[in-house]
Design a protein around this motif. Structure first.
Motif, mmCIF file in Angstrom:
data_model
loop_
_atom_site.group_PDB
_atom_site.id
_atom_site.type_symbol
_atom_site.label_atom_id
_atom_site.label_comp_id
_atom_site.label_asym_id
_atom_site.label_seq_id
_atom_site.Cartn_x
_atom_site.Cartn_y
_atom_site.Cartn_z
ATOM 1 N N ARG A 143 -2.917 68.238 -1.500
ATOM 2 C CA ARG A 143 -3.587 68.418 -2.782
ATOM 3 C C ARG A 143 -4.961 69.054 -2.588
ATOM 4 N NH1 ARG A 143 -3.017 63.717 -4.284
ATOM 5 N NH2 ARG A 143 -5.071 62.832 -3.823
ATOM 6 N N ALA A 144 -5.690 68.578 -1.577
ATOM 7 C CA ALA A 144 -7.005 69.149 -1.286
ATOM 8 C C ALA A 144 -6.877 70.616 -0.887
ATOM 9 C CB ALA A 144 -7.682 68.359 -0.168
ATOM 10 N N ASP A 145 -5.861 70.935 -0.089
ATOM 11 C CA ASP A 145 -5.645 72.313 0.333
ATOM 12 C C ASP A 145 -5.421 73.225 -0.873
ATOM 13 O OD1 ASP A 145 -4.949 74.384 2.472
ATOM 14 O OD2 ASP A 145 -3.096 74.336 1.295
ATOM 15 N N ALA A 146 -4.603 72.771 -1.803
ATOM 16 C CA ALA A 146 -4.319 73.577 -2.995
ATOM 17 C C ALA A 146 -5.576 73.776 -3.832
ATOM 18 C CB ALA A 146 -3.229 72.902 -3.824
ATOM 19 N N GLU A 147 -6.389 72.731 -3.974
ATOM 20 C CA GLU A 147 -7.606 72.830 -4.768
ATOM 21 C C GLU A 147 -8.639 73.733 -4.088
ATOM 22 O OE1 GLU A 147 -8.916 68.853 -5.411
ATOM 23 O OE2 GLU A 147 -7.229 68.317 -6.713
ATOM 24 N N ILE A 148 -8.719 73.639 -2.769
ATOM 25 C CA ILE A 148 -9.679 74.461 -2.026
ATOM 26 C C ILE A 148 -9.336 75.940 -2.170
ATOM 27 C CG2 ILE A 148 -10.378 75.095 0.330
ATOM 28 C CD1 ILE A 148 -10.316 72.074 0.966
ATOM 29 N N ARG A 149 -8.062 76.276 -2.100
ATOM 30 C CA ARG A 149 -7.648 77.676 -2.209
ATOM 31 C C ARG A 149 -7.962 78.267 -3.578
ATOM 32 N NH1 ARG A 149 -4.446 79.378 1.990
ATOM 33 N NH2 ARG A 149 -3.668 77.745 3.377
ATOM 34 N N MET A 150 -8.142 77.428 -4.571
ATOM 35 C CA MET A 150 -8.438 77.899 -5.926
ATOM 36 C C MET A 150 -9.932 78.096 -6.170
ATOM 37 S SD MET A 150 -5.545 78.372 -7.297
ATOM 38 C CE MET A 150 -6.054 78.614 -9.003
ATOM 39 N N ILE A 151 -10.780 77.685 -5.236
ATOM 40 C CA ILE A 151 -12.234 77.873 -5.404
ATOM 41 C C ILE A 151 -12.541 79.361 -5.352
ATOM 42 C CG2 ILE A 151 -14.503 77.426 -4.416
ATOM 43 C CD1 ILE A 151 -13.345 74.914 -5.476
ATOM 44 N N PRO A 152 -13.100 79.948 -6.397
ATOM 45 C CA PRO A 152 -13.371 81.401 -6.402
ATOM 46 C C PRO A 152 -14.565 81.782 -5.533
ATOM 47 C CG PRO A 152 -14.162 80.402 -8.427
ATOM 48 C CD PRO A 152 -13.456 79.309 -7.688
ATOM 49 N N ILE A 153 -14.523 83.000 -5.004
ATOM 50 C CA ILE A 153 -15.616 83.561 -4.219
ATOM 51 C C ILE A 153 -16.185 84.738 -5.007
ATOM 52 C CG2 ILE A 153 -16.302 84.538 -1.999
ATOM 53 C CD1 ILE A 153 -13.774 83.301 -0.807
ATOM 54 N N PRO A 154 -17.406 84.655 -5.497
ATOM 55 C CA PRO A 154 -17.979 85.725 -6.338
ATOM 56 C C PRO A 154 -18.090 87.054 -5.588
ATOM 57 C CG PRO A 154 -19.314 83.717 -6.424
ATOM 58 C CD PRO A 154 -18.335 83.529 -5.320
ATOM 59 N N ASP A 155 -18.033 88.140 -6.335
ATOM 60 C CA ASP A 155 -18.172 89.472 -5.737
ATOM 61 C C ASP A 155 -19.514 89.624 -5.028
ATOM 62 O OD1 ASP A 155 -15.691 90.214 -6.644
ATOM 63 O OD2 ASP A 155 -16.435 91.231 -8.443
ATOM 64 N N GLU A 156 -20.555 89.024 -5.581
ATOM 65 C CA GLU A 156 -21.885 89.129 -4.972
ATOM 66 C C GLU A 156 -21.885 88.555 -3.556
ATOM 67 O OE1 GLU A 156 -26.463 87.469 -5.634
ATOM 68 O OE2 GLU A 156 -24.889 87.003 -7.086
ATOM 69 N N VAL A 157 -21.191 87.429 -3.372
ATOM 70 C CA VAL A 157 -21.109 86.805 -2.047
ATOM 71 C C VAL A 157 -20.307 87.687 -1.096
ATOM 72 C CG1 VAL A 157 -20.218 84.818 -0.758
ATOM 73 C CG2 VAL A 157 -21.388 84.471 -2.945
ATOM 74 N N LEU A 158 -19.193 88.223 -1.584
ATOM 75 C CA LEU A 158 -18.359 89.088 -0.748
ATOM 76 C C LEU A 158 -19.099 90.363 -0.352
ATOM 77 C CD1 LEU A 158 -14.932 88.740 -2.609
ATOM 78 C CD2 LEU A 158 -15.566 87.718 -0.424
ATOM 79 N N GLU A 159 -19.849 90.931 -1.283
ATOM 80 C CA GLU A 159 -20.592 92.162 -0.983
ATOM 81 C C GLU A 159 -21.696 91.898 0.040
ATOM 82 O OE1 GLU A 159 -21.931 93.489 -4.757
ATOM 83 O OE2 GLU A 159 -19.935 94.066 -5.471
ATOM 84 N N ALA A 160 -22.374 90.759 -0.075
ATOM 85 C CA ALA A 160 -23.430 90.424 0.880
ATOM 86 C C ALA A 160 -22.839 90.197 2.269
ATOM 87 C CB ALA A 160 -24.179 89.178 0.416
ATOM 88 N N LEU A 161 -21.706 89.499 2.331
ATOM 89 C CA LEU A 161 -21.054 89.267 3.613
ATOM 90 C C LEU A 161 -20.539 90.575 4.199
ATOM 91 C CD1 LEU A 161 -20.126 87.251 5.736
ATOM 92 C CD2 LEU A 161 -18.052 86.864 4.388
ATOM 93 N N GLY A 162 -20.018 91.448 3.346
ATOM 94 C CA GLY A 162 -19.553 92.748 3.809
ATOM 95 C C GLY A 162 -20.693 93.595 4.343
ATOM 96 N N THR B 189 -3.952 60.752 3.267
ATOM 97 C CA THR B 189 -2.507 60.837 3.436
ATOM 98 C C THR B 189 -2.085 62.300 3.451
ATOM 99 O OG1 THR B 189 -2.105 60.825 1.052
ATOM 100 C CG2 THR B 189 -2.259 58.674 2.163
ATOM 101 N N PRO B 190 -0.896 62.603 3.950
ATOM 102 C CA PRO B 190 -0.416 63.990 3.900
ATOM 103 C C PRO B 190 -0.432 64.562 2.484
ATOM 104 C CG PRO B 190 0.943 62.719 5.395
ATOM 105 C CD PRO B 190 0.026 61.734 4.731
ATOM 106 N N ALA B 191 -0.090 63.733 1.498
ATOM 107 C CA ALA B 191 -0.089 64.206 0.113
ATOM 108 C C ALA B 191 -1.506 64.557 -0.347
ATOM 109 C CB ALA B 191 0.510 63.143 -0.805
ATOM 110 N N ALA B 192 -2.475 63.733 0.052
ATOM 111 C CA ALA B 192 -3.858 64.001 -0.330
ATOM 112 C C ALA B 192 -4.365 65.277 0.342
ATOM 113 C CB ALA B 192 -4.744 62.819 0.046
ATOM 114 N N LEU B 193 -3.969 65.508 1.595
ATOM 115 C CA LEU B 193 -4.365 66.724 2.293
ATOM 116 C C LEU B 193 -3.764 67.961 1.632
ATOM 117 C CD1 LEU B 193 -4.094 65.571 6.005
ATOM 118 C CD2 LEU B 193 -6.170 66.176 4.785
#
Length: 255
Positions: free
Chosen positions: A61-80, A55-59
């Protein structure tokens, strides 16, 4: 783009394709299923499992939860590091900050025109020779967003390097063009990568990580400089001199 369309898709539009999905080949054993669906006048949405209907509400909610998933510095440095290796071109300029493929593009030149024996880097080892261009900011944003979503769907609370590796070929599929003249593709075992772009991009990422690890020792003194915070004007000047000296040392003694 290659299927006989009226107009070619320009690079600016390709860069706005967040991700590419490859459909699996059709299997002849599925013909009976298709025939039954035609006979029953079924629509594709009629056979979608209920647990995949959101449902739109479920989407939201999922969007808000996904945006809160942290990205570690190690991953960002490797991608950079991967992005920097892809963008780098030692032959583009005599100034370090202009040694990029973007400098070549602005000048109307292609990588194959300068990526030759005059460059001291090993074309079969360094990833800079494999790609015609670099990676845009839009591509980075799409990759990080999809990596967060993949971690969320996998039930994890943090983005891992495997999430990045799994999605990178599909996000960069239409954004990175291989330099077919690179020495890397001259090896018989590597020519298949010119046709299989997803496998090419995966090995490109893996190779960049291996190079990053191989040169880890040369980054340690730079990391210490990056973490220093000047406390006065004179301290800032002193730090700047140390940074300049470190850059000169890198240029003189390291690839």
């Amino acid at each position: 783009d290659l299927g006989g369309g009226t107009f070619q898709v320009i690079d600016a539009l390709k860069d706005r394709i967040d991700a590419v999905v490859r459909a699996v080949p059709f299997e002849g054993s599925r013909l009976r299923l298709i025939a039954e669906r035609i006979a029953a006048a079924e629509r594709p949405e009629d056979v979608l499992p209920d647990d995949l209907r959101l449902t739109p509400a479920a989407l939201d909610r999922a969007d808000a939860e996904i945006r809160m998933i942290p990205i570690p510095d190690e991953v960002l440095e490797a991608l950079g590091s991967f992005a920097a290796q892809i963008e780098f071109c030692q032959m583009a300029s005599r100034r370090l900050e202009h040694m990029t493929k973007d400098t070549l593009r602005v000048a109307g030149r292609r990588l194959a025109q300068v990526c030759n024996e005059d460059c001291p880097l090993d074309k079969r080892e360094h990833v800079c020779a494999q790609s015609e261009a670099g990676i845009s900011t839009r591509a980075h944003a799409a990759l990080l967003r999809y990596a967060q979503a993949l971690a969320w769907f996998r039930g994890r609370n943090i983005v891992s390097m495997q999430d990045i590796r799994a999605l990178l070929p599909w996000v960069l599929h239409e954004r990175l063009t291989p330099n077919a003249h690179s020495g890397f593709f001259l090896d018989e075992g590597h020519q298949v990568f010119l046709a299989d772009r997803t496998s090419w991009l995966t090995q490109l990422f893996d190779r960049s990580l291996a190079l990053r690890n191989a040169h880890a020792s040369s980054r340690e003194p730079l990391q210490a400089l990056a973490e220093r915070v000047p406390t006065s004007r004179e301290d800032a000047r002193s730090l700047l001199r140390e940074v300049e000296a470190a850059i000169e040392n890198l240029l003189d003694h390291h690839e």
